[in-house]
Design a protein around this motif. Structure first.
Motif, PDB file in Angstrom:
ATOM      1  N   ASP A  71      -4.523  -6.371  -9.157  1.00 24.79           N
ATOM      2  CA  ASP A  71      -4.239  -4.957  -8.956  1.00 24.79           C
ATOM      3  C   ASP A  71      -3.775  -4.750  -7.512  1.00 24.79           C
ATOM      4  N   MET A  72      -3.439  -3.518  -7.180  1.00 30.30           N
ATOM      5  CA  MET A  72      -2.926  -3.230  -5.842  1.00 30.30           C
ATOM      6  C   MET A  72      -3.971  -3.534  -4.770  1.00 30.30           C
ATOM      7  N   TYR A  73      -5.236  -3.319  -5.076  1.00 30.72           N
ATOM      8  CA  TYR A  73      -6.290  -3.587  -4.102  1.00 30.72           C
ATOM      9  C   TYR A  73      -6.352  -5.077  -3.767  1.00 30.72           C
ATOM     10  N   SER A  74      -6.216  -5.934  -4.767  1.00 31.37           N
ATOM     11  CA  SER A  74      -6.226  -7.386  -4.531  1.00 31.37           C
ATOM     12  C   SER A  74      -5.076  -7.793  -3.615  1.00 31.37           C
ATOM     13  N   HIS A  75      -3.907  -7.217  -3.848  1.00 31.66           N
ATOM     14  CA  HIS A  75      -2.755  -7.504  -2.984  1.00 31.66           C
ATOM     15  C   HIS A  75      -3.011  -6.998  -1.571  1.00 31.66           C
ATOM     16  N   TYR A  76      -3.581  -5.826  -1.456  1.00 35.96           N
ATOM     17  CA  TYR A  76      -3.902  -5.230  -0.153  1.00 35.96           C
ATOM     18  C   TYR A  76      -4.827  -6.155   0.638  1.00 35.96           C
ATOM     19  N   VAL A  77      -5.901  -6.609   0.008  1.00 35.69           N
ATOM     20  CA  VAL A  77      -6.868  -7.484   0.670  1.00 35.69           C
ATOM     21  C   VAL A  77      -6.229  -8.820   1.037  1.00 35.69           C
ATOM     22  N   LEU A  78      -5.426  -9.380   0.132  1.00 33.31           N
ATOM     23  CA  LEU A  78      -4.747 -10.651   0.388  1.00 33.31           C
ATOM     24  C   LEU A  78      -3.817 -10.542   1.597  1.00 33.31           C
ATOM     25  N   LEU A  79      -3.007  -9.505   1.637  1.00 31.53           N
ATOM     26  CA  LEU A  79      -2.057  -9.332   2.729  1.00 31.53           C
ATOM     27  C   LEU A  79      -2.774  -9.164   4.070  1.00 31.53           C
ATOM     28  N   LYS A  80      -3.861  -8.392   4.092  1.00 31.13           N
ATOM     29  CA  LYS A  80      -4.628  -8.221   5.333  1.00 31.13           C
ATOM     30  C   LYS A  80      -5.272  -9.532   5.762  1.00 31.13           C
ATOM     31  N   SER A  81      -5.748 -10.306   4.809  1.00 31.20           N
ATOM     32  CA  SER A  81      -6.373 -11.592   5.121  1.00 31.20           C
ATOM     33  C   SER A  81      -5.370 -12.557   5.736  1.00 31.20           C
ATOM     34  N   ILE A  82      -4.171 -12.606   5.164  1.00 32.01           N
ATOM     35  CA  ILE A  82      -3.126 -13.485   5.693  1.00 32.01           C
ATOM     36  C   ILE A  82      -2.722 -13.040   7.089  1.00 32.01           C
ATOM     37  N   ARG A  83      -2.612 -11.727   7.296  1.00 27.25           N
ATOM     38  CA  ARG A  83      -2.282 -11.220   8.632  1.00 27.25           C
ATOM     39  C   ARG A  83      -3.337 -11.662   9.645  1.00 27.25           C
ATOM     40  N   ASN A  84      -4.606 -11.548   9.283  1.00 28.57           N
ATOM     41  CA  ASN A  84      -5.673 -11.961  10.193  1.00 28.57           C
ATOM     42  C   ASN A  84      -5.614 -13.460  10.484  1.00 28.57           C
ATOM     43  N   ASP A  85      -5.284 -14.268   9.467  1.00 22.79           N
ATOM     44  CA  ASP A  85      -5.155 -15.711   9.681  1.00 22.79           C
ATOM     45  C   ASP A  85      -4.021 -16.022  10.648  1.00 22.79           C
ATOM     46  N   ILE A  86      -2.918 -15.287  10.553  1.00 24.76           N
ATOM     47  CA  ILE A  86      -1.790 -15.505  11.458  1.00 24.76           C
ATOM     48  C   ILE A  86      -2.164 -15.081  12.873  1.00 24.76           C
ATOM     49  N   GLU A  87      -2.813 -13.933  12.996  1.00 24.40           N
ATOM     50  CA  GLU A  87      -3.146 -13.413  14.327  1.00 24.40           C
ATOM     51  C   GLU A  87      -4.277 -14.179  15.004  1.00 24.40           C
TER      52      GLU A  87
END
Length: 169
Positions: A71-87
């Protein structure tokens, strides 16, 4: 959101791809004021850029297809997690993997050094490393571009749904 002028050659740099992704996720994060509203709201298949396997689909009453995998929430959490891993990096995971590999080498497991075989020529190793680098650089750029589009799609869909006040219908 701040726009950066990019020449054609800069457009394909990994650094700029990461900046575009981080900017898109930051924009998504600022736009989505109530992330819990994203739960159980599927993204339309045509909104997603399928990367690899085909997700399971089901038809909606208006003829669109929904992706049943997330769902959209899963995508939201995934995208934020990847951003944090990059940063911030993935130091804990990387250090655990390095310790595991070191332990295997000491115990003669996979990856143990066999002195009798000898090492490949330095030139071959350099060529192989260069090929690997370009392969992974290209793949990372492609993945970051797809993730950036997903963040933008999620942001636009959230704005559309909140504006229309018709969540999940």
């Amino acid at each position: 959101m701040m726009q950066i002028c990019e020449s054609y050659s800069q457009k394909h740099s990994l650094f700029n791809a990461m900046n575009r992704f981080i900017g898109a996720v930051n924009n998504m994060d600022q736009t989505v004021m109530v992330p819990s509203l994203l739960r159980d709201v599927p993204l339309l298949l045509e909104e997603l850029d399928a990367g690899g396997g085909e997700p399971e689909a089901s038809l909606t009453p208006n003829g669109g297809a929904y992706c049943s995998c997330r769902d959209m929430y899963s995508h939201y959490v995934l995208l934020k997690s990847i951003r944090n891993d990059i940063e911030w990096g993935v130091l804990q995971q990387a250090s655990e993997e390095a310790a595991s590999r070191k332990k295997e080498k000491l115990n003669g497991g996979p990856g143990a050094v066999d002195i009798s075989r000898g090492l490949p020529e330095d030139e071959e190793v350099e060529e192989d490393l260069e090929k690997q680098f370009h392969y992974h650089l290209s793949g990372l750029h492609t993945v970051l571009s797809k993730l950036t589009r997903k963040a933008n799609v999620l942001t636009n869909r959230y704005k559309q749904e909140i504006g229309g006040n018709n969540w999940g219908h």
